[in-house]
Design an enzyme around this catalytic site. Structure first.
Site, PDB file in Angstrom:
ATOM      1  N   HIS A  16      53.735 -31.460 -60.222  1.00  0.00           N
ATOM      2  CA  HIS A  16      53.650 -30.682 -58.991  1.00  0.00           C
ATOM      3  C   HIS A  16      54.100 -29.246 -59.219  1.00  0.00           C
ATOM      4  O   HIS A  16      55.293 -28.973 -59.364  1.00  0.00           O
ATOM      5  CB  HIS A  16      54.491 -31.337 -57.891  1.00  0.00           C
ATOM      6  CG  HIS A  16      54.448 -30.588 -56.598  1.00  0.00           C
ATOM      7  ND1 HIS A  16      55.530 -30.508 -55.746  1.00  0.00           N
ATOM      8  CD2 HIS A  16      53.460 -29.854 -56.022  1.00  0.00           C
ATOM      9  CE1 HIS A  16      55.207 -29.758 -54.701  1.00  0.00           C
ATOM     10  NE2 HIS A  16      53.957 -29.358 -54.841  1.00  0.00           N
ATOM     11  N   GLU A  68      57.647 -29.956 -60.880  1.00  0.00           N
ATOM     12  CA  GLU A  68      58.228 -31.295 -60.767  1.00  0.00           C
ATOM     13  C   GLU A  68      57.380 -32.274 -61.582  1.00  0.00           C
ATOM     14  O   GLU A  68      56.166 -32.341 -61.420  1.00  0.00           O
ATOM     15  CB  GLU A  68      58.262 -31.744 -59.307  1.00  0.00           C
ATOM     16  CG  GLU A  68      59.183 -30.906 -58.440  1.00  0.00           C
ATOM     17  CD  GLU A  68      59.101 -31.278 -56.968  1.00  0.00           C
ATOM     18  OE1 GLU A  68      60.159 -31.349 -56.328  1.00  0.00           O
ATOM     19  OE2 GLU A  68      57.981 -31.475 -56.457  1.00  0.00           O
ATOM     20  N   ASN A 110      60.095 -30.574 -51.648  1.00  0.00           N
ATOM     21  CA  ASN A 110      59.633 -30.786 -50.281  1.00  0.00           C
ATOM     22  C   ASN A 110      60.560 -31.722 -49.505  1.00  0.00           C
ATOM     23  O   ASN A 110      60.642 -31.648 -48.278  1.00  0.00           O
ATOM     24  CB  ASN A 110      58.204 -31.322 -50.274  1.00  0.00           C
ATOM     25  CG  ASN A 110      57.193 -30.216 -50.435  1.00  0.00           C
ATOM     26  OD1 ASN A 110      57.383 -29.103 -49.951  1.00  0.00           O
ATOM     27  ND2 ASN A 110      56.110 -30.491 -51.144  1.00  0.00           N
TER      28      ASN A 110
END
Length: 514
Positions: free
Chosen positions: A145, A157, A195
């Site tokens: 990510h 990530e 997130n």
């Protein structure tokens, strides 16, 4: 059985939007061969033209020489079909955020690439395990990510699915470093690290606004100028845009089975429905003219100082900080055990509203004003005052004049458990602690991911240490005690370390020793 090796020299990228282009840019500059595929052939060609333009601009700026730019562009090859990705060592999908679409793509890719090819998803919120379940060999599927814009956001990530081969993740970690990025490792949980951790700022900022405590602009000012963040929650939401951020908020909330900590706000859903999604639309929480937010001006501070001030001693360190400001303003101090009838009453609660703080000490609520002393009052660029519903205008204005007397701006808010900065910062720390408690990532990677991915001044665990874990625990327990809302229940990671007096960044001693 020996672990598979995943040497990576050629990568395929499926999806040539902003994320796919960004990944292609850093990969080609790192010496990798990049094959670009998009279901729309014109999009793939446009992406290569875009990269050519970027490399020219980098050359003009002196960040690349012409030979490097030509070599990097030569390594980017357009693919007319997925079959042309057959020789790739890694394929990264950067397509629509839809589970069925990603699973269908991975199922097809598995029939094309070799058994040593890693299949990686750039998903921001979907389960890697669920994506990998579509494949015959789920072990070589991982999350990768990146953040937008990829060349500037230097963190990625790496997410291991439940059936993932750790060696595949290790290869992605090494590749990230080769491309000049900092990798962080996460388990497959909703929101991964960034997130997930970002829910603290956004959802709590929205909650504060929804309670009518302060305006969007005032909440942002407080978080920037008192708490030291680069952006406040509504500036950040306008930058990312609600059509991106609100679905992520809803997705994480539902994936955690309606966990109260992540409850989205109807403020965001209503604005999304109305098209007020942020800067890119010209209007979000702010209206934008020539790309600049139109922020309401603040009124001048009142001029009339109080005759005398009585300061609660419930928080000794906070009282001392307030007394310094009182002395600096040359205002008389009421040193009685109880406030005189004409004294302005100042309280310094942690996690309590001004009403509860006044009632606990049996103070006259009409003359009581609370000041947030979580951050050093003499050093902050903004101070926050809070009134009870009974506080008179005269008391409010006198307190405003007093705490703005040295030129530091003051924001006056309505009564709130935990002011603004206290409750948002405590929520950020608490969610970071819960990520550590769930062993989604190491404490080090949690703080690293948040500072690089969200631009916070400190990671949530380091921030908790800086302010004091016991202080954060007190704030949360007091908010929870007054409101009874489970979103404020302290994480066990926070509670145990606060009570033991050890750092929030520390793993369990027995685990560290092993």
């Amino acid at each position: 059985m020996a672990s598979r090796q995943y040497p990576i020299a050629t990568i395929g990228i499926v999806g040539t939007g902003a994320m796919g282009r960004g990944i292609a840019q850093i990969a080609s500059l790192a010496g990798l061969t990049v094959r670009l595929f998009d279901a729309n052939p014109q999009a793939a060609a446009a992406a290569r033209d875009y990269l050519a333009d970027i490399f020219v601009k980098l050359t003009v700026k002196g960040k690349l020489d012409e030979a490097q730019a030509h070599a990097a562009l030569a390594r980017v090859i357009g693919a007319q079909s997925l079959a042309e990705l057959a020789d790739c060592d890694l394929v990264i999908e950067a397509i629509i955020e839809n589970l069925d679409a990603k699973r269908a793509l991975f199922r097809e890719l598995e029939t094309i690439v070799s058994g040593r090819c890693v299949l990686a998803s750039n998903t921001s919120s979907l389960s890697i395990t669920a994506i990998a379940a579509a494949c015959t060999d789920a072990s070589r599927v991982a999350g990768y990510h990146f953040f937008n814009p990829v060349p500037l956001m230097k963190v990625v990530e790496v997410i291991d699915g439940l059936r993932g081969d750790p060696a595949a993740g290790d290869a992605l970690m090494d590749l990230a470093r080769r491309m000049g990025h900092t990798p962080v490792r996460a388990k497959d949980m909703p929101g991964f690290i960034v997130n997930h951790a970002g829910r603290g700022m956004n959802t709590e900022g929205l909650r504060v606004a929804s309670e009518g405590i302060a305006s969007f602009a005032d909440i942002d000012r407080i978080m920037r100028e008192q708490a030291g963040f680069r952006l406040g929650p509504f500036e950040l939401l306008d930058l990312t845009a609600l059509d991106v951020s609100h679905p992520v908020m809803e997705s994480i909330y539902h994936q955690f089975y309606e966990e109260p900590r992540f409850t989205p706000s109807p403020i965001a859903s209503t604005r999304l429905a109305g098209g007020l999604i942020g800067k890119k639309a010209g209007e979000g929480f702010y209206r934008y003219v020539d790309g600049k937010p139109q922020v309401p001006a603040e009124a001048d501070a009142p001029a009339t100082l109080p005759k005398c001030v009585w300061v609660s001693g419930r928080q000794p360190a906070a009282r001392d900080a307030v007394l310094q400001l009182v002395a600096r303003a040359n205002v008389a101090l009421d040193e009685g055990e109880r406030p005189a009838d004409d004294a302005l009453i100042v309280v310094t609660p942690l996690g309590l509203d001004a009403t509860t703080a006044a009632l606990e000490e049996q103070l006259d609520a009409s003359r009581t004003v609370a000041i947030d002393a979580l951050f050093p009052l003499a050093a902050v660029q903004r101070r926050t005052l809070m009134t009870t519903p009974a506080t008179t205008r005269a008391a409010r204005d006198a307190a405003h004049a007093l705490f703005a007397a040295d030129g530091v701006p003051v924001t006056v808010i309505r009564d709130s458990t935990g002011f603004v900065a206290q409750r948002i910062v405590a929520t950020i720390v608490n969610i970071g602690c819960d990520i550590a408690q769930r062993q989604i990532a190491s404490p080090e990677d949690i703080d690293l991911a948040v500072t690089l991915g969200l631009g916070y001044p400190k990671g949530p665990l380091a921030l908790g240490d800086a302010l004091g874990a016991r202080t954060i625990l007190t704030i949360l327990r007091n908010i929870h005690g007054v409101l009874g809302d489970p979103r404020y229940r302290p994480s066990p990671w926070l509670a145990r370390r606060a009570q033991l007096g050890i750092s929030l960044t520390s793993a369990d001693a027995a685990d560290a020793a092993s």
